[in-house]
Design an enzyme around this catalytic site. Structure first.
Site, mmCIF file in Angstrom:
data_model
loop_
_atom_site.group_PDB
_atom_site.id
_atom_site.type_symbol
_atom_site.label_atom_id
_atom_site.label_comp_id
_atom_site.label_asym_id
_atom_site.label_seq_id
_atom_site.Cartn_x
_atom_site.Cartn_y
_atom_site.Cartn_z
ATOM 1 N N HIS A 112 11.962 -41.155 -29.282
ATOM 2 C CA HIS A 112 12.888 -41.657 -28.043
ATOM 3 C C HIS A 112 14.227 -42.171 -28.402
ATOM 4 O O HIS A 112 14.735 -42.193 -27.161
ATOM 5 C CB HIS A 112 11.755 -42.623 -27.264
ATOM 6 C CG HIS A 112 12.287 -42.724 -25.836
ATOM 7 N ND1 HIS A 112 13.070 -43.782 -25.429
ATOM 8 C CD2 HIS A 112 12.168 -41.824 -24.884
ATOM 9 C CE1 HIS A 112 13.181 -43.511 -24.002
ATOM 10 N NE2 HIS A 112 12.596 -42.344 -23.829
ATOM 11 N N HIS A 125 20.223 -46.438 -15.765
ATOM 12 C CA HIS A 125 19.146 -45.767 -16.875
ATOM 13 C C HIS A 125 19.318 -46.600 -18.085
ATOM 14 O O HIS A 125 18.835 -46.620 -19.083
ATOM 15 C CB HIS A 125 19.166 -44.413 -17.226
ATOM 16 C CG HIS A 125 17.933 -43.749 -18.078
ATOM 17 N ND1 HIS A 125 18.293 -43.348 -19.325
ATOM 18 C CD2 HIS A 125 16.664 -43.801 -17.816
ATOM 19 C CE1 HIS A 125 17.262 -42.909 -19.758
ATOM 20 N NE2 HIS A 125 16.282 -43.169 -19.081
ATOM 21 N N ARG A 169 11.350 -42.146 -11.689
ATOM 22 C CA ARG A 169 10.408 -41.079 -11.125
ATOM 23 C C ARG A 169 8.920 -41.564 -11.680
ATOM 24 O O ARG A 169 8.469 -41.817 -12.734
ATOM 25 C CB ARG A 169 10.491 -39.839 -11.614
ATOM 26 C CG ARG A 169 9.643 -38.703 -10.975
ATOM 27 C CD ARG A 169 10.081 -37.447 -11.605
ATOM 28 N NE ARG A 169 11.023 -36.598 -10.847
ATOM 29 C CZ ARG A 169 12.136 -35.979 -11.196
ATOM 30 N NH1 ARG A 169 12.224 -36.354 -12.591
ATOM 31 N NH2 ARG A 169 13.165 -35.593 -10.629
ATOM 32 N N ARG A 210 13.935 -33.873 -29.994
ATOM 33 C CA ARG A 210 12.609 -34.079 -29.849
ATOM 34 C C ARG A 210 12.052 -32.845 -28.564
ATOM 35 O O ARG A 210 11.044 -32.027 -28.819
ATOM 36 C CB ARG A 210 11.921 -35.375 -29.099
ATOM 37 C CG ARG A 210 10.374 -35.334 -29.116
ATOM 38 C CD ARG A 210 9.920 -36.539 -28.315
ATOM 39 N NE ARG A 210 9.929 -36.199 -26.906
ATOM 40 C CZ ARG A 210 10.554 -37.032 -25.974
ATOM 41 N NH1 ARG A 210 11.241 -38.050 -26.598
ATOM 42 N NH2 ARG A 210 10.503 -36.882 -24.841
ATOM 43 N N ARG A 264 11.313 -48.984 -16.342
ATOM 44 C CA ARG A 264 9.822 -48.610 -16.593
ATOM 45 C C ARG A 264 9.309 -49.995 -17.023
ATOM 46 O O ARG A 264 9.486 -50.242 -18.291
ATOM 47 C CB ARG A 264 9.514 -47.240 -17.084
ATOM 48 C CG ARG A 264 9.926 -46.116 -16.741
ATOM 49 C CD ARG A 264 9.372 -44.911 -17.184
ATOM 50 N NE ARG A 264 9.826 -43.682 -16.786
ATOM 51 C CZ ARG A 264 9.807 -43.171 -15.710
ATOM 52 N NH1 ARG A 264 9.114 -43.377 -14.904
ATOM 53 N NH2 ARG A 264 10.780 -42.005 -15.483
ATOM 54 N N ASN A 290 1.690 -33.596 -19.644
ATOM 55 C CA ASN A 290 3.129 -33.111 -19.546
ATOM 56 C C ASN A 290 3.153 -31.937 -18.696
ATOM 57 O O ASN A 290 4.264 -31.545 -18.047
ATOM 58 C CB ASN A 290 3.364 -32.315 -21.177
ATOM 59 C CG ASN A 290 3.839 -33.705 -21.880
ATOM 60 O OD1 ASN A 290 3.985 -34.878 -21.686
ATOM 61 N ND2 ASN A 290 3.963 -33.416 -23.443
#
EC number: 2.7.4.1
Length: 698
Positions: free
Chosen positions: A596, A435, A404, A568, A374, A44
């Protein structure tokens, strides 16, 4: 952002990473998991420097354009960078303290990290042979003093800075660099061990042992080697050259990323002072380059895959099949009759793969359209789509090349799908990311067209679905299917404008109507509160940083609307602003799974309106991405979501209080039953499955 009304975004993100560090420090968490959390923290931090610190540095460099880059940022970016530097050093010290404690606990379990100075004869022979057989071909020493330009250093790699000379002379020493080939070989080497011990050596230490062998040409008898790494600006600049294709722009951007400016230099504080000064000078670093002294080990992200050598392994909870599908041969047969929600990682992601595999071989299916952001490295989703194309189906895949750090992988998938399989691949919209997580399948039975699919909060990735908490709503609702068709119409013909998106009636869609609809939903709650009616807003998000919507929540609290927030990560609302402390509650849950899912619940006069969304409440999501939120219409599913959210709101084990001081204090559990929401959610959903199996068997 005004300091009085909002928490600065990047400082808030560092507070989230501190919560990850708390998990590594929690003695109730298994050793393996605690080491994993240290790896997550490290990864992270790296990404934070690559993206956020790099952006702030650009803003300092181009201060004249600062307002255009971030219209809400009133603090000077250099001031934020200085605060970041202070916090990161504090967190690194805490990281080192936690790691030292974990090393002691590993010793108690007879697990030892062995360096080059603590090998017995058998282990030394093993390490030399392992180097010759496996490592040597991947090691390329660079004699940097003889090179006119500093060689290109990879962003995600670690390097050994080597000093060598004769023991009887401090002069005539040489410097060299060796990239540690962790990607090719693996970071950890299990050594021969006795007495139930487990001895593990890091790859850089294997190389250290063999330095005299590597540099035998020079006949030196003194070697020292210390690890360092460089973190670089990871932004991709897309040029405006109209003669190049979008794919060429991405490829060029990726090449330029590799040449990105260093934004952080982390090194072993025991490194030779002369070599350190030499590296800083050759890399053109300065006082503002985040030069951070650290311990012996770097790139701790590899420790997310620490060898499984633990004697006290707790059995991992296994995902299970959704109860509505437990006794059905085909996923499709269930979905055309009823809506279902899969909750990952509790429910098995295999259902999604089975869903697409069924469509691939169904003779009545005409087309499959799907978005991909992804994907897993060996994606079963892609395999199912390829199978569908080979079976004569029309397959359209929206592949986001601007995701990214997944740009290169997605370029490879484009090649596979388009060039090798002839599948139609959409590459997105300029200056906007796609997205939304969408799928629509169209089949013809006789003269009747049937459409069905899903809208998800998370990526179509079977690997991350094992650890990411997401929700995926499968439906054959005609209004939803009509809107998904409209979104794909826009993606296939974006040059004609956003008219198809504006025509969506059921889904909330960015960048056209979602922000306005959210405002309208909040306004209705404010109106109800002022009228003395029950009013409430419950949100579960990854990030809350959009200033306009935060101000709208402030207005709602001022009107007496009950606000419950589960966020989160980034959280920029001030809980002591206005009446937030009286009417609002905010928590963050950090546990084994990464929370998520995005869920919005509006009380709506005891007739809750509930949406599952791919969008966080951030400017980038709401205004610069194509996102979709789906309304939950089935009353049973609404109740299921409310039950799960209530379990999370009751968490008093892994929930932290989000406050204006960023204290990250745990929700108190004095005198109360301990509720760890991820465990409780598993049992809640698993019980539903067991009940369905019992009903079916009777």
């Amino acid at each position: 952002m005004s300091k009085k009304k909002f928490i600065q975004r990047d400082i808030s993100w560092l507070s989230f990473n501190a919560r990850v560090l708390q998990e590594a420090n929690d003695p109730s968490v298994s050793l393996k998991q605690r080491i994993r959390f240290l790896g997550i923290f490290s990864n992270n931090t790296d990404e934070f420097f690559r993206v956020r610190v790099a952006t702030l540095k650009r803003m300092v460099e181009y201060s004249a354009k600062r307002k255009a880059l971030n219209m809400h940022m009133e603090e000077h970016p250099q001031k934020v960078l200085d605060e970041i530097h202070t916090i990161v050093l504090q967190q690194q010290n805490e990281f080192n303290r936690i790691w030292e404690g974990i090393l002691e606990e590993l010793k108690q379990e007879k697990i030892f990290l062995v360096d080059e100075s603590h090998l017995n004869d058998e282990q030394l022979a093993f390490v030399k042979k392992y180097f010759d057989d496996t490592v040597r071909v991947n090691v390329i020493p660079l004699m940097i003093e003889s090179l006119p330009q500093m060689p290109y250093l990879r962003d995600k790699s670690i390097y050994l800075g080597v000093v060598m000379r004769k023991k009887n002379s401090a002069y005539q020493q040489k410097y060299a660099l060796i990239e540690v080939p962790a990607k090719a070989v693996g970071r950890f080497v299990l050594l021969p061990s006795k007495n139930n011990e487990k001895n593990i050596m890091l790859l850089e230490d294997v190389i250290r042992v063999n330095l005299p062998n590597i540099f035998s040409l020079f006949e030196y008898d003194y070697f020292s080697a210390h690890v360092f790494k460089v973190t670089k600006d990871a932004e991709i600049d897309i040029d405006n050259d109209v003669s190049t294709t979008f794919v060429e722009k991405i490829e060029k951007g990726l090449k330029n990323r590799r040449k990105g400016k260093p934004v952080r230099f982390v090194y072993d504080k025991e490194m030779d002072a002369g070599l350190l000064e030499y590296l800083i000078r050759r890399l053109n670093l300065n006082r503002k380059s985040n030069i951070i002294p650290g311990g012996r080990i770097h790139n701790f992200r590899h420790f997310m895959d620490f060898p499984d050598v633990f004697s006290h392994n707790t059995e991992k909870r296994k995902p299970f099949t959704h109860p509505a599908l437990a006794n059905s041969l085909r996923v499709t047969d269930v979905i055309v009759k009823q809506d279902i929600i899969l909750n990952f990682p509790y429910h098995s992601f295999n259902t999604v793969i089975d869903f697409l595999r069924e469509a691939a071989i169904d003779p009545d299916v005409r087309s499959i359209k799907i978005t991909a952001y992804r994907l897993a490295p060996k994606s079963k989703i892609i395999n199912a789509l390829i199978n569908a194309a080979r079976n004569g189906k029309e397959v359209v895949v929206m592949l986001e090349l601007k995701a990214r750090f997944d740009e290169e992988a997605n370029l490879e998938w484009k090649k596979v799908l388009e060039e090798e399989e002839g599948i139609k691949v959409l590459l997105g919209v300029p200056r906007m990311k796609i997205h939304a997580k969408l799928c629509i399948i169209k089949k013809r039975i006789k003269n009747k067209i049937i459409q069905y699919g899903f809208v998800s909060t998370g990526n179509l990735n079977e690997d991350t679905a094992k650890v990411y908490g997401d929700m995926c709503l499968f439906t054959a609702n005609r209004n939803v299917m009509a809107d998904i068709n409209r979104i794909f119409r826009y993606l296939e013909n974006w040059k004609l404008g956003t008219t198809p998106l504006k025509a969506c009636k059921s889904l909330l869609v960015c960048p056209t109507n979602m922000r306005n609809e959210i405002n309208a939903l909040i306004n209705k709650e404010i109106k109800n509160a002022k009228a003395g009616k029950k009013a409430g807003i419950t949100l579960k998000l990854n990030s809350l940083s959009d200033v306009l919507l935060i101000e709208k929540l402030y207005d709602a609290a001022a009107a007496g609307v009950k606000i419950q927030l589960i966020v989160r990560g980034i959280f920029c609302a001030k809980m002591d602003f206005g009446k937030m402390s009286k009417y609002a509650k905010a928590i963050s849950i950090v546990d084994e799974y990464l929370e998520h899912a995005r869920v919005m619940i509006f009380e709506n006069e005891n007739k809750p309106k509930i949406y599952l969304s791919s969008a966080d409440w951030m400017v980038r999501n709401l205004d610069h991405r194509v996102e979709a939120a789906i309304p939950v219409l089935d009353e049973h599913l609404k109740q299921e979501i409310i039950d799960i959210i209530n379990i999370q709101l009751s968490d008093n084990v892994k929930a932290r209080i989000l406050d204006s001081e960023l204290l990250n204090e745990y929700v108190p559990h004095t005198g109360k039953k301990l509720i760890r929401s991820q465990i409780e959610t598993y049992f809640y959903l698993h019980k539903k499955t067991q009940q369905q199996i019992e009903i079916s068997s009777n």
